[in-house]
Design a protein around this motif. Structure first.
Motif, PDB file in Angstrom:
ATOM      1  N   LYS A   8       0.834  -1.212   0.000  1.00  0.00           N
ATOM      2  CA  LYS A   8       0.000   0.000   0.000  1.00  0.00           C
ATOM      3  C   LYS A   8       0.870   1.264   0.000  1.00  0.00           C
ATOM      4  O   LYS A   8       0.593   2.229  -0.710  1.00  0.00           O
ATOM      5  CB  LYS A   8      -0.936  -0.005   1.196  1.00  0.00           C
ATOM      6  N   ALA A   9       1.942   1.254   0.779  1.00  0.00           N
ATOM      7  CA  ALA A   9       2.861   2.397   0.785  1.00  0.00           C
ATOM      8  C   ALA A   9       3.548   2.523  -0.574  1.00  0.00           C
ATOM      9  O   ALA A   9       3.710   3.637  -1.095  1.00  0.00           O
ATOM     10  CB  ALA A   9       3.892   2.248   1.893  1.00  0.00           C
ATOM     11  N   GLU A  11       2.419   1.615  -3.536  1.00  0.00           N
ATOM     12  CA  GLU A  11       1.459   2.165  -4.501  1.00  0.00           C
ATOM     13  C   GLU A  11       1.447   3.688  -4.435  1.00  0.00           C
ATOM     14  O   GLU A  11       1.435   4.366  -5.459  1.00  0.00           O
ATOM     15  CB  GLU A  11       0.048   1.670  -4.191  1.00  0.00           C
ATOM     16  N   ASN A  12       1.433   4.220  -3.232  1.00  0.00           N
ATOM     17  CA  ASN A  12       1.370   5.671  -3.052  1.00  0.00           C
ATOM     18  C   ASN A  12       2.697   6.346  -3.335  1.00  0.00           C
ATOM     19  O   ASN A  12       2.729   7.476  -3.807  1.00  0.00           O
ATOM     20  CB  ASN A  12       0.854   5.995  -1.652  1.00  0.00           C
ATOM     21  N   GLU A  15       3.355   7.087  -7.155  1.00  0.00           N
ATOM     22  CA  GLU A  15       2.765   8.311  -7.685  1.00  0.00           C
ATOM     23  C   GLU A  15       3.744   9.481  -7.624  1.00  0.00           C
ATOM     24  O   GLU A  15       3.637  10.432  -8.382  1.00  0.00           O
ATOM     25  CB  GLU A  15       1.500   8.670  -6.905  1.00  0.00           C
ATOM     26  N   PHE A  81       1.205   2.781   4.682  1.00  0.00           N
ATOM     27  CA  PHE A  81       0.316   3.880   4.307  1.00  0.00           C
ATOM     28  C   PHE A  81      -1.014   3.630   4.995  1.00  0.00           C
ATOM     29  O   PHE A  81      -1.707   2.657   4.688  1.00  0.00           O
ATOM     30  CB  PHE A  81       0.150   3.947   2.791  1.00  0.00           C
ATOM     31  N   GLY A  84      -4.458   7.667   4.740  1.00  0.00           N
ATOM     32  CA  GLY A  84      -4.045   8.752   3.856  1.00  0.00           C
ATOM     33  C   GLY A  84      -2.663   9.317   4.103  1.00  0.00           C
ATOM     34  O   GLY A  84      -2.292  10.319   3.492  1.00  0.00           O
ATOM     35  N   ASN A  85      -1.892   8.706   5.010  1.00  0.00           N
ATOM     36  CA  ASN A  85      -0.545   9.181   5.319  1.00  0.00           C
ATOM     37  C   ASN A  85       0.423   8.012   5.427  1.00  0.00           C
ATOM     38  O   ASN A  85       0.040   6.895   5.760  1.00  0.00           O
ATOM     39  CB  ASN A  85      -0.530   9.944   6.650  1.00  0.00           C
ATOM     40  N   PHE A  86       1.688   8.305   5.164  1.00  0.00           N
ATOM     41  CA  PHE A  86       2.736   7.315   5.377  1.00  0.00           C
ATOM     42  C   PHE A  86       3.030   7.230   6.870  1.00  0.00           C
ATOM     43  O   PHE A  86       2.940   8.226   7.591  1.00  0.00           O
ATOM     44  CB  PHE A  86       4.023   7.706   4.637  1.00  0.00           C
ATOM     45  N   SER A 100       2.637  13.173   5.311  1.00  0.00           N
ATOM     46  CA  SER A 100       1.667  13.393   4.234  1.00  0.00           C
ATOM     47  C   SER A 100       2.322  13.374   2.862  1.00  0.00           C
ATOM     48  O   SER A 100       3.482  13.746   2.702  1.00  0.00           O
ATOM     49  CB  SER A 100       0.942  14.731   4.439  1.00  0.00           C
ATOM     50  N   LYS A 101       1.545  12.934   1.876  1.00  0.00           N
ATOM     51  CA  LYS A 101       2.015  12.974   0.487  1.00  0.00           C
ATOM     52  C   LYS A 101       2.325  14.411   0.089  1.00  0.00           C
ATOM     53  O   LYS A 101       3.287  14.672  -0.612  1.00  0.00           O
ATOM     54  CB  LYS A 101       0.939  12.440  -0.458  1.00  0.00           C
TER      55      LYS A 101
END
Length: 110
Positions: A8-9, A11-12, A15, A81, A84-86, A100-101
């Protein structure tokens, strides 16, 4: 030193990663914290690796850390992740519960 990145981390992170930003950097942020020992373990995406940084073992992507900042991190860590945050953690503690992203994007623009 080892970092495990959950799917999951990753994937984010993908981006944020591209040809320009090909490294994940473990970074001890002291900005606004007073002195060099008061800081927050965090992450950055970057395209720069210099002689003072070394690669650490990671299951997915090239990950670097400054040799001087290594003392502020655990030997074994996990990047996840959540909500909505790491989240950067070790088996014994949460090193940073909320990265945060948006923060990672802003760091790259500087």
């Amino acid at each position: 030193m080892k970092l495990y990145i959950t799917s999951k981390a990753m994937e984010n992170l993908q981006e944020l990663m591209d040809d320009e930003n090909k490294y994940l950097q473990l970074y001890y942020d002291i900005e606004g914290c007073g002195c060099g020992v008061n800081g927050i373990p965090t992450i950055r995406v970057t395209n720069k690796k210099d002689h003072s940084q070394k690669e650490i073992q990671c299951n997915t992507i090239n990950t670097i850390i400054s040799e001087q900042q290594e003392i502020f991190f655990a030997e074994n860590m996990k990047l996840d992740f959540i909500n909505g945050n790491f989240r950067l953690s070790s088996p014994g503690e949460i090193l940073n519960p909320s990265i945060s992203k948006q923060m990672l994007i802003n760091v790259n623009m500087q």
